[in-house]
Write an enzyme that holds these catalytic residues in place. Structure first.
Site, PDB file in Angstrom:
ATOM      1  N   ASP A 133       0.625   7.563 -13.472  1.00 19.44           N
ATOM      2  CA  ASP A 133       1.964   7.534 -12.882  1.00 19.44           C
ATOM      3  C   ASP A 133       2.973   6.675 -13.649  1.00 19.44           C
ATOM      4  O   ASP A 133       2.648   5.567 -14.082  1.00 19.44           O
ATOM      5  CB  ASP A 133       1.912   6.969 -11.461  1.00 19.44           C
ATOM      6  CG  ASP A 133       0.906   7.668 -10.572  1.00 19.44           C
ATOM      7  OD1 ASP A 133       0.172   8.532 -11.066  1.00 19.44           O
ATOM      8  OD2 ASP A 133       0.858   7.320  -9.381  1.00 19.44           O
ATOM      9  N   GLN A 149       0.929   3.494 -15.226  1.00 20.01           N
ATOM     10  CA  GLN A 149      -0.468   3.243 -14.908  1.00 20.01           C
ATOM     11  C   GLN A 149      -1.305   3.454 -16.164  1.00 20.01           C
ATOM     12  O   GLN A 149      -1.239   4.514 -16.799  1.00 20.01           O
ATOM     13  CB  GLN A 149      -0.937   4.201 -13.820  1.00 20.01           C
ATOM     14  CG  GLN A 149      -0.118   4.144 -12.538  1.00 20.01           C
ATOM     15  CD  GLN A 149      -0.487   2.968 -11.672  1.00 20.01           C
ATOM     16  OE1 GLN A 149      -1.416   3.025 -10.901  1.00 20.01           O
ATOM     17  NE2 GLN A 149       0.251   1.883 -11.813  1.00 20.01           N
ATOM     18  N   ARG A 256       0.490   3.642   0.368  1.00 16.78           N
ATOM     19  CA  ARG A 256       0.778   3.230  -1.008  1.00 16.78           C
ATOM     20  C   ARG A 256       2.132   3.726  -1.533  1.00 16.78           C
ATOM     21  O   ARG A 256       2.769   4.592  -0.970  1.00 16.78           O
ATOM     22  CB  ARG A 256      -0.333   3.703  -1.945  1.00 16.78           C
ATOM     23  CG  ARG A 256      -0.667   5.183  -1.906  1.00 16.78           C
ATOM     24  CD  ARG A 256      -1.895   5.473  -2.768  1.00 16.78           C
ATOM     25  NE  ARG A 256      -2.338   6.867  -2.735  1.00 16.78           N
ATOM     26  CZ  ARG A 256      -3.247   7.329  -1.895  1.00 16.78           C
ATOM     27  NH1 ARG A 256      -3.807   6.547  -1.007  1.00 16.78           N
ATOM     28  NH2 ARG A 256      -3.601   8.609  -1.936  1.00 16.78           N
TER      29      ARG A 256
END
Length: 646
Positions: A133, A149, A256
């Site tokens: 991501d 990420q 999240r």
């Protein structure tokens, strides 16, 4: 200065039988199970639970269609068979990060030359290892920042840290040292996705999800150690982390990805976080804060859609209905719509909808409930996920990032030493012609990579024919193509009502388009095409599609037909823009109303063997095509040259 040449390729036109069928396995994805996690003991209000249930019931009084009940708005991709193996990442509480469907396939004999060709030349990807991501994109002191990420140790998902890169122009990126690593109890199992908020006084706050030592998902605060540093090299984690923990009634591993904050009319900031309720109802929770360290969960939810499952990587932002400029995330008032986007964990697809936000009640209402989040429009109809926007205050535009993962095997990724890339950043505007779509378009800066151009004007492509385009190297291209077809007056009804099984499915008015990354013998090719369909009620629908099924001779590659409907207005010809960059192809129809990202792994149509063709596999129309094609330079992405002055 670019060189421009004109060609008349009609003399090279060759008739051919319908594109040969390619056998593919079929089947439905296997149901996945998620192991139980240890629960974190938290204090939360029962009132929140009751209000959440009441709100969802209220929003669901008119039953909303399930995703598979809206075929006209769903991608026309054909499912591939899945093994029973659980994808990597699912057990850890995140979306799938591997392709278990390929485990039973015989591995292709990939060579280093093939692997080298797959690496992109002008899309962002790390020097090595795994990426997923995009995180906290922002503009600061003359530099665009992208966090992402990243696994610093391997080309497969795990040990997630924040990678960091900067660019002056969103295209030529420079790698920086890691921004944040999993070194505290509240993020020891991963520094996961987050967003940046730029405050009016110049401060930058970064909210991100951490996976704790008990694998619970909590929200944490970080901020730059030195705001005067244009590169923002050093980041500090707030000593009081976590700042938000899962509320009662919310699974601790389904909570999240906090959004960029927006400022409400009451002077308090708000963020939204994705989750689910009762396993099947996708929701976005709203928190408010005045200082970014203390948060209050508001009653109810920003929005909920039954049947859509877990929402992650939620994005929420305003767009101007005059379609001219991007807006700051806190903008609201007359002449503004709000976009709500969610990445659906169950389907691995990014959906969005346009609607109205009430800043007093903190509720969002879709313009069209039948095109609600998760059951209607997609951000990208191809291989694309976990997208995130930010407002570029320097150029007054909203920029969209999206993650494109690999569709080969983990074994192949480990051999080549890298996995995944990001799309070319896209500007996002409201489509004021349709009033129903967003327009996504590659940022203008990508045009700085254009080299030689070649123009083809009104090339006739007869029904059932293919036309080679002599352009030289065809692995790094920017293609603009416009198509005119014969009158669509017809009383017939086409038997193919969507993208079908790809370019091999013939109908009266399509498919027609281009073949990218193809070899001379057409043993490997990727069609990008339009399929207009004259329906029984006399209306005309057009589908925009990308067919990966014959993109590679390798069996251990995930190949699909992707696509969806695209509005084509009465005063418009069919037009597309296609960015080709080795193993990534990004295709934009009608100014960006419908977009498809594809990953392809050819074994023969590589390097000098890659070709470009026009094709028309319709049965009842001829097509005239006008194209302008640029060869694209590399972006020369590299480590930051610290020895040189800024």
């Amino acid at each position: 200065m670019e060189a421009s040449t004109s060609h008349d390729p009609e003399r090279n036109s060759a008739f051919y039988a319908p594109l040969p069928e390619h056998p593919s396995s079929g089947g439905a994805p296997a149901t996945r199970s998620r192991p139980l996690k240890g629960f974190v003991v938290i204090l939360a209000s029962v009132v929140f639970l009751l209000s959440l249930v009441a709100l969802i019931i209220n929003q669901s009084q008119e039953p909303l269609p399930m995703p598979n009940r809206v075929p006209s708005a769903s991608p026309t991709s054909k499912p591939a068979s899945f093994s029973e193996a659980e994808p990597r990442g699912v057990a850890e509480g995140v979306s799938a990060k591997s392709n278990p469907s390929l485990l039973n396939e015989v591995s292709f004999n990939w060579t280093n030359a093939m692997f080298s060709w797959q690496r992109s030349a002008y899309h962002f990807q790390p020097q090595k290892n795994w990426m997923n991501d995009p995180d906290g994109p922002l503009y600061h002191k003359g530099w665009y920042h992208l966090f992402y990420q990243y696994n610093p140790d391997s080309a497969i998902w795990g040990n997630i840290t924040w990678g960091h890169a900067v660019s002056r122009d969103l295209i030529h990126w420079l790698y920086l040292p890691l921004a944040m690593v999993p070194d505290c109890w509240y993020d020891i199992n991963g520094v996961w996705t987050g967003s940046a908020t730029l405050l009016p006084d110049g401060q930058i706050v970064m909210l991100y999800t951490g996976s704790t030592n008990e694998s619970a998902q909590v929200q944490n605060l970080a901020y730059p150690a030195n705001l005067s540093d244009p590169l923002l090299l050093d980041w500090l984690k707030y000593p009081g982390n976590p700042v938000i923990v899962p509320p009662a009634g919310i699974e601790t591993d389904e909570f999240r990805d906090p959004t960029t904050a927006w400022l409400g009319p009451d002077g308090t900031w708000r963020i939204t976080i994705g989750s689910r309720f009762n396993e099947t109802i996708g929701i976005s929770l709203v928190y408010q804060t005045t200082n970014f360290t203390d948060y209050e969960l508001l009653d109810g939810v920003l929005h909920a859609v039954p049947g859509t499952g877990m929402w992650e990587c939620v994005d929420f932002y305003p767009v101007a209905i005059n379609g001219s400029v991007g807006l700051d995330t806190s903008a609201f008032g007359p002449g503004i719509k709000h976009v709500l986007k969610a990445s659906l964990d169950d389907t691995k697809v990014d959906h969005y909808a346009l609607g109205t936000y009430d800043p007093v009640t903190d509720k969002w209402t879709p313009d069209n409930p039948e095109e609600d989040v998760g059951i209607g429009l997609k951000v990208d109809y191809g291989r694309y996920y976990a997208s995130k926007t930010f407002f570029d205050q320097d150029k007054q535009r909203r920029i969209l990032w999206g993650w494109i993962n690999e569709t080969d095997t983990e074994t192949a990724d480990l051999k080549k030493g890298w996995a995944s890339l990001q799309t070319i950043p896209r500007s996002v505007l409201y489509d004021n012609k349709t009033g129903t779509h967003l327009l996504q378009w590659p940022v203008k800066e990508v045009e700085s990579l254009r080299l030689n151009s070649t123009v083809f004007e009104e090339v006739l492509v007869e029904a059932g024919s293919i036309v080679p385009l002599d352009i030289g190297p065809a692995t790094q291209l920017d293609i603009l193509a416009e198509f005119e077809i014969e009158s669509l007056e017809s009383n017939t009804t086409d038997e193919v009502s969507d993208c079908g099984d790809g370019a091999i499915d013939r109908s009266t008015f399509g498919p027609f388009g281009i073949l990218v990354i193809a070899d001379d013998s057409l043993s490997e090719l990727t069609p990008v095409f339009f399929r207009p369909v004259n329906t029984s009620d006399g209306s005309l629908k057009t589908y925009f599609c990308a067919d990966e099924t014959r993109s590679s001779k390798a069996n251990d590659v995930f190949k699909q037909v992707y696509g969806g409907k695209v509005p084509v207005l009465d005063d418009e010809n069919y037009n597309m823009r296609v960015l080709v960059d080795h193993s990534i192809v990004e295709s934009f129809a009608q100014g960006g109303r419908t977009v498809i990202s594809s990953r392809i792994y050819p074994t023969e149509a590589i390097y000098g063997a890659a070709r470009l063709f026009l094709f028309n596999n319709a049965t009842g129309v001829n097509v005239k095509a006008t194209l302008k094609i640029w060869e694209m330079n590399s972006a020369f992405i590299r480590p930051f040259p610290f020895e040189e002055p800024l």
